[in-house]
Write a protein that holds these residues in place. Structure first.
Motif, short mmCIF file in Angstrom:
data_model
loop_
_atom_site.label_atom_id
_atom_site.label_comp_id
_atom_site.label_asym_id
_atom_site.label_seq_id
_atom_site.Cartn_x
_atom_site.Cartn_y
_atom_site.Cartn_z
N SER A 1 0.83 -1.20 0.00
CA SER A 1 0.00 0.00 0.00
C SER A 1 0.87 1.25 0.00
CB SER A 1 -0.95 0.01 1.20
OG SER A 1 -0.21 0.08 2.39
N GLU B 1 -5.54 -4.65 -7.62
CA GLU B 1 -5.05 -3.31 -7.30
C GLU B 1 -6.24 -2.36 -7.15
OE1 GLU B 1 -1.66 -0.20 -8.83
OE2 GLU B 1 -2.63 -1.46 -10.31
N GLN C 1 -3.41 3.87 -2.61
CA GLN C 1 -3.19 2.78 -3.54
C GLN C 1 -2.87 1.51 -2.77
OE1 GLN C 1 -0.15 3.94 -6.30
NE2 GLN C 1 -0.53 2.26 -7.67
N ALA D 1 -2.34 -2.97 -3.37
CA ALA D 1 -2.31 -4.16 -4.23
C ALA D 1 -2.22 -5.38 -3.34
CB ALA D 1 -1.13 -4.10 -5.19
N ILE E 1 5.57 -3.71 -8.34
CA ILE E 1 4.43 -2.78 -8.21
C ILE E 1 4.89 -1.48 -7.56
CG2 ILE E 1 2.25 -2.40 -6.96
CD1 ILE E 1 1.62 -5.38 -7.51
#
Length: 190
Positions: free
Chosen positions: A5, A107, A125, A127, A148
């Motif tokens: 995150s 995501e 954000q 994932a 990522i």
């Protein structure tokens, strides 16, 4: 399972950041996204713009690895987004379609106005990476998680670039509109 995150603050208002998100790809900072196709787009009864897009990405996997896993190196993902102009939120949820029986990457990105400064936008954000039935699954999850993280910083650079492009376009349009209005006013003075 690995969870990654991140939070970021854009120094621009929500409306501008959302416009930039739609224009994020292609970009010179992360050229992995090769294609985007809109499957469905509609405005629901509450005024929320809902979109479903398919993304084609080049994974950057070495040739020898693509032969082993039986891939040409192009992956596909499904993205669902919702833009709520009343509540000023944009949420994007993306899941890989390629190799989803072995590895899933979910995501989620959420853009919202900064709670203390309306001229800034918050990005949250996250994932979730899950590898199933593959040797060295934990190693692969960590590798994907690191990848990522690197791509997220490239994504923020791309967003800043698009935001600046939109700002420049706006200035140019204002100049053109002013020039057009001056031309119209000159013609009426004759």
């Amino acid at each position: 399972m690995k969870i990654w995150s991140s939070e970021h603050i854009f120094e621009n208002p929500w409306e501008l950041v959302v416009r930039a998100q739609w224009r994020k790809y292609p970009n010179k900072f992360n050229q992995a996204v090769e294609g985007i196709d809109v499957v469905d787009r509609q405005i629901d009864s509450k005024g929320v713009l809902r979109s479903h897009r398919l993304l084609s990405t080049r994974w950057g996997i070495p040739d020898w690895a693509t032969k082993i896993i039986g891939s040409d190196g192009v992956g596909h993902a499904s993205e669902h987004s919702a833009v709520d102009p009343r509540n000023k939120t944009m949420e994007l949820k993306t899941r890989n379609l390629t190799f989803c029986s072995k590895i899933t990457i979910d995501e989620k990105l959420v853009y919202s106005p900064h709670p203390e400064d309306k001229n800034k936008t918050c990005l949250k954000q996250e994932a979730v990476i899950n590898v199933k039935g593959v040797p060295l699954g934990s190693y692969i999850e960590s590798f994907v998680c690191d990848h990522i993280s690197k791509n997220a910083s490239k994504g923020r650079e791309a967003m800043d670039h698009v935001i600046n492009t939109i700002k420049l376009e706006t200035v140019e349009l204002q100049k053109e509109a002013k020039h057009a209005m001056e031309s119209i006013n000159l013609n009426f003075d004759i």
